[in-house]
Write an enzyme that holds these catalytic residues in place. Structure first.
Site, PDB file in Angstrom:
ATOM      1  N   LEU A 435      85.349  44.687 -47.176  1.00  0.00           N
ATOM      2  CA  LEU A 435      85.879  44.789 -48.541  1.00  0.00           C
ATOM      3  C   LEU A 435      87.341  44.347 -48.561  1.00  0.00           C
ATOM      4  CD1 LEU A 435      85.218  45.713 -51.483  1.00  0.00           C
ATOM      5  CD2 LEU A 435      86.483  47.766 -50.908  1.00  0.00           C
ATOM      6  N   TYR A 436      88.039  44.650 -47.476  1.00  0.00           N
ATOM      7  CA  TYR A 436      89.429  44.196 -47.377  1.00  0.00           C
ATOM      8  C   TYR A 436      89.482  42.679 -47.585  1.00  0.00           C
ATOM      9  CZ  TYR A 436      93.737  42.613 -45.181  1.00  0.00           C
ATOM     10  OH  TYR A 436      94.923  41.990 -44.933  1.00  0.00           O
ATOM     11  N   ALA A 437      88.634  41.969 -46.813  1.00  0.00           N
ATOM     12  CA  ALA A 437      88.611  40.510 -46.907  1.00  0.00           C
ATOM     13  C   ALA A 437      88.231  40.076 -48.321  1.00  0.00           C
ATOM     14  CB  ALA A 437      87.615  39.953 -45.901  1.00  0.00           C
TER      15      ALA A 437
END
Ligand SMILES: O=C(O)[C@H]1O[C@H](OP(=O)(O)OP(=O)(O)OC[C@H]2O[C@@H](n3ccc(=O)[nH]c3=O)[C@H](O)[C@@H]2O)[C@H](O)[C@@H](O)[C@@H]1O
Length: 625
Positions: A435-437
């Site tokens: 999700l960070y990416a």
């Protein structure tokens, strides 16, 4: 009472819950008292709606619309409320809490509803009934989704929030209401009224028992317990809706942002802001650095300041990792002449204020929720910082006059499952592994939109695993060092084919040079006052080291530098967002930013370890800062 049922009689949890709800109620009561009675200072100047006036309007609305025998009802309940007439609104809550619990079993067969009870008791509890009217009359559709607030399915059911069709008519959004002023939702049909006939008029008001009768009986049947529970439920919703944008599901992450408002403003503050942002060299930049007390933010701010640019820092000092380290970095910044405003990028008022006080030529946007693996624990914080916060910053920047040029931190993680090496800016970035990416990739898309529509000059920098002194304790090189020194076992991930996981570790000084190169080569934004005047620059660059190193090698270097052997546990790479390797192609950054990484992993880690020992163990060999 309901907390005693939930947590047990005389337990600390029950008391704590009771006290917190009590405090919230007291605060709301105070707020509403000011609204309906008017603040002391204004009461003689203006004519604020008194609770009596509000009550009378409410009563006359009732009488008008529903053919109720209002006068009879009025007489009977005035008699009742005269028994206990609350004169001081601040006592209302205490009197309400001390009142007898009413018997819900009387007059079976008739439904009761909370709003009727409060309406009935509006003379007895004028301010509390106003709160109840605003909060309890909230239609289901006034919240984004009733289920969103529920841990066990539907939250608002007939037995929990029984709004009759009569009440839904009465509770139409009224912009003057205190609660709705905050909410201003589109009026949509209540989900629990879905079985009401859609043909207007099919439900006739005369089918409703006369209000006086209903009214007369209902208060007898109302359970105080249920009332209390309903009020608490409504308060909970009220809080959720009014609280600052959420937030990381972990409350502590936002603690600092929620108090930020108290930490800015005033002429002294403005003076500090101006002084910090003023360039010392002729032609120097005026840069707002967000995330200034973060790892990269600190290094970039100091480098800018050292060469004579004006730098103003902004940081919310959240608790994703040890805030003491962020405060120590702030100390460094202050010694270099960089003032850090304590605030959140989601705070539009603060951002606008900063742009009012200073004409920033550039924004170096480094505030973000970092870390790949943490996204599974706290996805909301990534959306809050990397998407909502970024949009907020772009919104304010596009309206600023002049618009600043913006350079911001993207990430190597956008390459996700891309297997073509080395990673080039032209490669696909539509397969994020975390999700960070995904939020970083979304940031690139959002930036493009603001460039396209508003003419903002935007440059995204894809950082590759940045490390070095004053680094982030959540990163492997940092906590490996800590654990090795403590003699703890460290976990080293390996790829599914039992191969090494590798990273293109990039030393902080190289990254700083890349950031400064991006700022220096950024063309001006073309828009003004929120309007695009022509095409503006949009760029994306990799800032890596171009030499991936296996994590096992990183551990060996650290062992050598720390002169310690460590116990290693080899584990398969967990499916939590980590990718097997990263490797930057930096041709573009070399050509256009003059970017040239110069520090290999061993040299960089040596500097890191030196700093670490000085900072955490008080070793005399301190780093140059
Ligand atoms: O370059 C990037 O885009 C990203 O770099 C880092 O993410 P990461 O490369 O995963 O850095 P670390 O968390 O320090 O991990 C480094 C390596 O150590 C490995 N590792 C991590 C933790 C652990 O316990 N064991 C272990 O072997 C990871 O799999 C990874 O290969 C940063 O944390 C991100 O914020 C940044 O955007």
């Amino acid at each position: 009472m309901c907390f005693e049922k939930l947590y047990g009689v005389d337990t600390s949890e029950a008391k704590e819950m009771y006290n917190s709800v009590y405090d919230v109620m007291k605060a709301m009561l105070k707020e509403y008292t000011v609204i309906f009675k008017g603040p002391n200072t204004q009461s003689s100047q203006s004519n604020p709606p008194s609770s009596t006036a509000a009550r009378d309007t409410f009563a006359s609305e009732l009488a008008e619309d529903s053919n109720v025998e209002f006068e009879r009802m009025d007489r009977s309940y005035k008699e009742m409320v005269n028994e206990i007439r609350v004169t001081d609104p601040k006592d209302e809550l205490d009197i309400y809490l001390k009142a007898e619990v009413e018997n819900p079993k009387t007059l079976p067969g008739m439904e009761w509803d909370v709003l009727s009870w409060w309406r009935l008791n509006s003379q007895k509890y004028p301010v509390l009934s106003e709160i109840a009217r605003d909060v309890l009359a909230m239609q289901v559709s006034y919240v984004a989704s009733e289920s969103a607030f529920s841990t066990s399915g539907r939250l608002l059911e007939p037995s929990r929030s029984c709004l009759t069709h009569y009440m839904t008519q009465k509770s139409k959004p009224n912009p003057n209401r205190h609660f709705l002023r905050f909410l201003n939702p589109p009026p949509v049909k209540m989900s629990h009224l879905d079985d009401l006939p859609s043909t207007p008029g099919k439900y006739k008001t005369d089918k409703v028992p006369p209000y006086g009768i209903l009214h007369h009986h209902r208060y007898l049947r109302l359970s105080k317990l249920t009332l209390w529970a309903s009020l608490f439920l409504a308060l909970f919703l009220f809080y959720l809706v009014l609280s600052p944008p959420p937030s990381p599901s972990r409350r502590n992450l936002n603690d600092s942002s929620s108090i930020s408002a108290a930490k800015y403003g005033g002429s002294h503050w403005e003076k500090q802001v101006r002084k910090s942002a003023r360039p010392r060299s002729h032609g120097g930049l005026t840069v707002l650095v967000t995330g200034a007390s973060g790892f990269v933010g600190t290094h970039v701010s100091i480098a800018l300041r050292r060469r004579g640019d004006g730098v103003l820092g902004l940081d919310n000092f959240n608790r994703y990792y040890d805030p003491k380290l962020k405060r120590a970095r702030q100390g460094l910044l202050e010694r270099s002449g960089v003032f850090v405003v304590e605030g959140d990028i989601n705070d539009a008022v603060l951002l606008r204020k900063l742009f009012d006080v200073v004409l920033f030529t550039h924004v170096m946007h480094l505030a973000a929720q970092a870390g790949v693996r943490y996204a599974m624990q706290n996805p909301g914080s990534y959306v809050n910082s990397n998407i909502a916060g970024f949009v907020n910053l772009l919104e304010v920047s596009k309206s600023a006059n002049p618009q600043p040029a913006i350079v911001w931190a993207s990430s190597s993680s956008v390459y996700g499952l891309n297997s073509k090496v080395p990673f080039s800016e032209k490669d696909r970035t539509d397969q994020p592994a975390s999700l960070y990416a995904a939020t970083k990739k979304a940031g690139e898309g959002i930036a493009h939109t603001y460039n396209h529509i508003y003419g903002l000059s935007l440059t995204g920098l894809r950082f590759f695993t940045v490390y070095g002194p004053w680094g982030r304790p959540d990163m492997a090189y940092f906590f490996f060092t800590k654990d090795i020194l403590k003699g703890k076992t460290i976990t080293v991930f390996e790829s599914p084919d039992k191969g090494s996981v590798a990273r293109d570790f990039t030393y902080i000084d190289d990254i700083v040079k890349g950031c400064l190169g991006a700022l220096d080569t950024a063309e001006k934004s073309t828009g003004s006052g929120g309007k695009k005047k022509g095409p503006a620059m949009f760029r994306i660059y990799n800032l890596g080291n171009t030499s991936p190193v296996p994590v096992t090698k990183l551990v060996t270097i650290l062992e050598k530098l720390l002169k310690m052997k460590t116990k290693k546990k080899i584990m398969p790479l967990p499916r939590n967002g980590d990718v097997e390797f990263t490797h930057a192609n930096i041709t573009l950054a070399q050509a256009e930013l003059g970017y040239k990484p110069a520090v290999d992993l061993e040299t960089g880690l040596k500097k890191f370890v030196k700093w670490y020992m000085g900072f955490y163990t008080g070793s005399k060999k301190k780093s140059s800062w």
